[in-house]
Design an enzyme around this catalytic site. Sequence first.
Site, short mmCIF file in Angstrom:
data_model
loop_
_atom_site.label_atom_id
_atom_site.label_comp_id
_atom_site.label_asym_id
_atom_site.label_seq_id
_atom_site.Cartn_x
_atom_site.Cartn_y
_atom_site.Cartn_z
N LYS A 1 0.90 -1.07 0.07
CA LYS A 1 0.00 0.20 -0.04
C LYS A 1 0.83 1.30 0.05
O LYS A 1 0.63 2.33 -0.49
CB LYS A 1 -0.96 0.04 1.27
CG LYS A 1 -2.21 -0.99 1.17
CD LYS A 1 -3.24 -0.65 2.15
CE LYS A 1 -4.32 -1.70 1.81
NZ LYS A 1 -5.38 -1.55 3.17
N ASP B 1 -10.34 2.99 1.62
CA ASP B 1 -10.76 2.46 2.87
C ASP B 1 -11.32 3.52 3.93
O ASP B 1 -12.43 3.15 4.53
CB ASP B 1 -9.52 2.09 3.64
CG ASP B 1 -8.87 0.61 3.15
OD1 ASP B 1 -9.66 -0.23 2.64
OD2 ASP B 1 -7.49 0.41 3.23
P1 NDP Z 1 -1.38 -1.95 10.95
O1 NDP Z 1 -0.43 -3.00 11.21
O2 NDP Z 1 -1.10 -0.86 10.08
O3 NDP Z 1 -1.67 -1.03 12.30
C1 NDP Z 1 -2.17 -1.88 13.53
C2 NDP Z 1 -2.51 -0.87 14.63
O4 NDP Z 1 -3.13 -1.40 15.56
C3 NDP Z 1 -1.33 -0.21 14.83
O5 NDP Z 1 -1.82 1.13 15.35
C4 NDP Z 1 -0.99 -1.16 16.43
O6 NDP Z 1 -0.34 -0.18 17.57
C5 NDP Z 1 -2.36 -1.47 16.99
N1 NDP Z 1 -2.33 -2.76 17.74
C6 NDP Z 1 -2.18 -4.04 17.14
N2 NDP Z 1 -2.42 -5.03 18.24
C7 NDP Z 1 -2.11 -4.25 19.33
C8 NDP Z 1 -2.31 -4.64 20.68
N3 NDP Z 1 -2.28 -5.73 21.16
N4 NDP Z 1 -2.54 -3.67 21.55
C9 NDP Z 1 -2.55 -2.30 20.99
N5 NDP Z 1 -2.56 -1.98 19.95
C10 NDP Z 1 -2.31 -2.89 18.95
O7 NDP Z 1 -2.84 -2.68 10.50
P2 NDP Z 1 -3.96 -1.79 9.59
O8 NDP Z 1 -4.40 -0.62 10.28
O9 NDP Z 1 -3.60 -1.88 8.10
O10 NDP Z 1 -5.22 -2.81 9.83
C11 NDP Z 1 -5.90 -2.85 11.17
C12 NDP Z 1 -6.91 -3.64 11.02
O11 NDP Z 1 -8.06 -3.29 10.20
C13 NDP Z 1 -6.95 -5.09 10.47
O12 NDP Z 1 -7.31 -6.06 11.29
C14 NDP Z 1 -7.47 -5.05 9.00
O13 NDP Z 1 -7.76 -6.35 8.56
C15 NDP Z 1 -8.49 -4.00 9.31
N6 NDP Z 1 -9.10 -3.29 8.07
C16 NDP Z 1 -10.37 -3.73 7.94
C17 NDP Z 1 -10.79 -2.84 6.49
C18 NDP Z 1 -12.21 -2.98 6.41
O14 NDP Z 1 -12.53 -2.59 5.09
N7 NDP Z 1 -13.08 -3.40 7.30
C19 NDP Z 1 -9.84 -2.14 5.79
C20 NDP Z 1 -8.60 -2.15 6.25
C21 NDP Z 1 -8.12 -2.67 7.35
P3 NDP Z 1 1.29 -0.07 17.57
O15 NDP Z 1 1.51 1.12 16.44
O16 NDP Z 1 1.52 0.46 18.80
O17 NDP Z 1 1.90 -1.23 16.81
#
Ligand code: NDP
Length: 288
Positions: free
Chosen positions: A74, A110
């Site tokens: 992306k 998105d």
């Molecule tokens: P990224 O990996 O870019 O970001 C993940 C985020 O979640 C970060 O802010 C991370 O924090 C946080 N995080 C993950 N695990 C934990 C935890 N255990 N405790 C606290 N914070 C946590 O992922 P994306 O943003 O690309 O995707 C996120 C979700 O959104 C995915 O599950 C994806 O499938 C979903 N999604 C859904 C869409 C839809 O159309 N419904 C479209 C796009 C995505 P940190 O920065 O501290 O690591």
Amino acid sequence: MTQQLLSLRADLVGVFGDPVDENPTGIMQEAAFAAAGLNWRYLLLRVSAEDLSSAIAGIRAMRFRGINLTIPHKVSVLKYLNEVAPDAALIGAVNTVRRAANRLIGENTDGKGFLRSVREDAGVDPAGKRIVFLGAGGAARAMSVELALAGASHITIVNRTRSRGEELVRTLNQRTPAKAEFVQWVGDYPVPPEAEILVNATSIGLYPNEGDKPRVMMATIGPDLLVCDVIPNPPRTAFLTAAAGRGARTLDGLGMLVYQGAIAFKLWTGLQPSIPVMRQALEKVFRS
Ligand code: NDP
């Protein structure tokens, strides 16, 4: 009078990703193409990070109408595009490319998909609202930028990793009309009483294990709050169930997934797809 020749050649779109085998978007797009009477195909194409450049050349060579990008492409796709839509440039990521003649134009659907779901599924206009996002990853960036551009008045980014959260807040404050602040996520997050929309934009809840919920002080959630989850499958996450138990209205991630695909469909074909057809196709694949 010249006779129109029958063309059996399908128009091609698809997704580049790695992994890509379980991506459900093709099911939804092909259902919508069929419903619209279009001879289009949506291919799941496994493309590694190092092969992206050749795969992009393939879009032109094989005259794909467009492509979706998922992990890990992306952000890295940006350098191969002729043009990037202003909101996608702010987000810093592209999930949809359309080809116009030989130009490749990057978009991000998105956050727009989420905005449309908030408006149409929840019946809420985010203009003037105070919104809290849990997470600062790609999804949170896309969603918060689009809600800020749609007039949200105040955005709080709650994230575990400070640098990522602060960087997103900087973008929102400097490049959108919204006022944004960062809160470091430590322990159970207390939702401020003035918040009107709370969004789980993390991947927590993707695997529905016991207790797989973002850490939020549930006593601070009440009937005045709209609670949204980005996770599309299972649509009813443990977090949304707990929020509904506190009397809050809830919005699942399925609508966002449907609308981001519907917006890509429109960008590629110029037509509005059938939303019920797309939603039913996804529900069917998620149930199986
Ligand atoms: P990224 O990996 O870019 O970001 C993940 C985020 O979640 C970060 O802010 C991370 O924090 C946080 N995080 C993950 N695990 C934990 C935890 N255990 N405790 C606290 N914070 C946590 O992922 P994306 O943003 O690309 O995707 C996120 C979700 O959104 C995915 O599950 C994806 O499938 C979903 N999604 C859904 C869409 C839809 O159309 N419904 C479209 C796009 C995505 P940190 O920065 O501290 O690591």
